[in-house]
Design a protein around this motif. Structure first.
Motif, PDB file in Angstrom:
ATOM      1  N   GLY A  50      -5.303   2.650   2.000  1.00  0.00           N
ATOM      2  CA  GLY A  50      -4.438   3.162   0.951  1.00  0.00           C
ATOM      3  C   GLY A  50      -4.673   2.540  -0.409  1.00  0.00           C
ATOM      4  N   ASN A  51      -3.755   2.837  -1.316  1.00  0.00           N
ATOM      5  CA  ASN A  51      -3.857   2.367  -2.698  1.00  0.00           C
ATOM      6  C   ASN A  51      -2.621   1.557  -3.075  1.00  0.00           C
ATOM      7  N   GLN A  52      -2.740   0.837  -4.157  1.00  0.00           N
ATOM      8  CA  GLN A  52      -1.601   0.092  -4.662  1.00  0.00           C
ATOM      9  C   GLN A  52      -0.557   1.083  -5.183  1.00  0.00           C
ATOM     10  N   ALA A  86      -3.147  -2.573   0.588  1.00  0.00           N
ATOM     11  CA  ALA A  86      -4.108  -1.886  -0.279  1.00  0.00           C
ATOM     12  C   ALA A  86      -5.210  -2.813  -0.776  1.00  0.00           C
ATOM     13  N   GLY A  87      -5.098  -4.099  -0.465  1.00  0.00           N
ATOM     14  CA  GLY A  87      -6.105  -5.052  -0.938  1.00  0.00           C
ATOM     15  C   GLY A  87      -5.514  -6.436  -1.035  1.00  0.00           C
ATOM     16  N   SER A 100       0.822  -1.208   0.000  1.00  0.00           N
ATOM     17  CA  SER A 100       0.000   0.000   0.000  1.00  0.00           C
ATOM     18  C   SER A 100       0.856   1.258   0.000  1.00  0.00           C
ATOM     19  N   THR A 101       0.236   2.352  -0.408  1.00  0.00           N
ATOM     20  CA  THR A 101       0.891   3.655  -0.352  1.00  0.00           C
ATOM     21  C   THR A 101       0.988   4.147   1.085  1.00  0.00           C
ATOM     22  N   PRO A 137      -8.848  -4.153  -4.978  1.00  0.00           N
ATOM     23  CA  PRO A 137      -8.725  -3.127  -3.935  1.00  0.00           C
ATOM     24  C   PRO A 137      -9.533  -3.490  -2.686  1.00  0.00           C
ATOM     25  N   TRP A 138      -9.034  -3.066  -1.542  1.00  0.00           N
ATOM     26  CA  TRP A 138      -9.682  -3.439  -0.281  1.00  0.00           C
ATOM     27  C   TRP A 138     -11.097  -2.865  -0.164  1.00  0.00           C
ATOM     28  N   GLU A 139     -11.357  -1.738  -0.824  1.00  0.00           N
ATOM     29  CA  GLU A 139     -12.712  -1.168  -0.754  1.00  0.00           C
ATOM     30  C   GLU A 139     -13.758  -2.122  -1.335  1.00  0.00           C
ATOM     31  N   THR A 140     -13.333  -2.988  -2.257  1.00  0.00           N
ATOM     32  CA  THR A 140     -14.257  -3.925  -2.893  1.00  0.00           C
ATOM     33  C   THR A 140     -14.858  -4.906  -1.878  1.00  0.00           C
ATOM     34  N   SER A 147       2.223   3.004  -7.339  1.00  0.00           N
ATOM     35  CA  SER A 147       2.414   3.124  -8.785  1.00  0.00           C
ATOM     36  C   SER A 147       3.506   2.166  -9.228  1.00  0.00           C
TER      37      SER A 147
END
Length: 270
Positions: free
Chosen positions: A259-261, A217-218, A210-211, A241-244, A263
């Motif tokens: 966070g996000n994956q 991030a998932g 994760s960022t 993504p973890w939000e899913t 870049s």
């Protein structure tokens, strides 16, 4: 441009599989040397090795656990190869030995204790081509043992809502990856029938980096060649993504996902 012989091409493929993002050092047009294995067995009938990445080697309890696991795997295959060497020596003619290579790579760490590892086995016992098998391990640095992702979710019953949601998300991600690769996925073969809504059959799961430091991030779903497509398509590693799956997370899961994956994390298919 690097010109690869068949041997160096094979070496590059195997290193890419074992290590994910592989840094290639070009010196006078040659590839950097492969890392030395941590354990090897070489006889007339078997050529086997276990390789841990540097991050794993620095974690003694984890390294010991994985090395012991790998040695058991090699011994099992050594016994089988020894039997075949006696009963069917023609399989080993011209000095040919069966090859078993296992590589362990740490891909993420979250919650200051959960270490995600991708394990890749390269096996060649004759035939048209070698086989590659991908699996994952989740290590608890605090408990000093391998664990499951079950505590991260409210429930993980077979065919339950969590696993159905994860299966749907993983398949959608594979289909998107095939489209990106320019692969026509409209054939009559249902490549996804083997992806089932159970923890053991939904796909080999790892935590994605994760960022945000010390978070994931998932989830990444890893599929060996043949799992979701013809052998020629190779392996698939897809990100969800973890939000899913946020609605299905337990308090323990909510604490490690954010966070996000990063870049460029998709490079290397890891």
């Amino acid at each position: 441009m690097i010109s690869l012989t068949s041997t160096s091409a094979k070496s590059l493929i195997r290193r890419a599989l074992f290590g994910g993002l592989v840094a290639l050092a070009c010196v006078n047009g040659s590839l950097a040397a492969e890392p030395n294995p941590d354990f090897t067995v070489k006889t007339k009938y078997i050529d086997a090795s276990i390789t841990l990445d540097g991050t794993i080697r620095a974690n003694a309890p984890l390294a010991d656990n994985l090395l012991a696991e790998g040695k058991r795997w090699i011994e099992k295959n050594r016994v089988e190869a020894a039997k075949e060497f006696k009963t069917a020596p023609e399989l080993f003619r011209d000095g040919r030995a069966w090859v078993f290579e296992r590589g362990y790579s740490q891909t993420a760490k979250a919650g200051e204790r959960y270490v995600s590892i991708v394990r890749i086995d390269y096996v060649y016992t004759g035939g048209a081509h070698p086989n590659t098998f991908i699996d994952t391990i989740l290590w608890d640095d605090e408990a000093k043992k391998q664990i499951s992702v079950r505590p991260f979710f409210k429930e993980t019953a077979d065919n339950g809502p969590t696993l159905k949601a994860l299966r749907a998300a993983a398949i959608a991600a594979v289909q998107a990856e095939k489209k990106e690769r320019g692969i026509d996925d409209s054939g009559t073969i249902d490549w996804y029938k083997g992806v089932e809504p159970t923890l053991l059959k939904v796909g080999a799961v790892s935590l994605a980096p994760s960022t945000i430091a010390d978070k994931s991030a998932g989830l990444k779903f890893h599929y060996s060649p043949y799992a979701v497509g013809p052998y020629a398509e190779g392996p698939y590693t897809v990100f969800v993504p973890w939000e899913t799956f946020k609605a299905y997370l337990s308090p323990q899961g909510l604490a490690i996902f954010a966070g996000n994956q990063p870049s460029g994390a998709k490079l290397g298919r890891q």
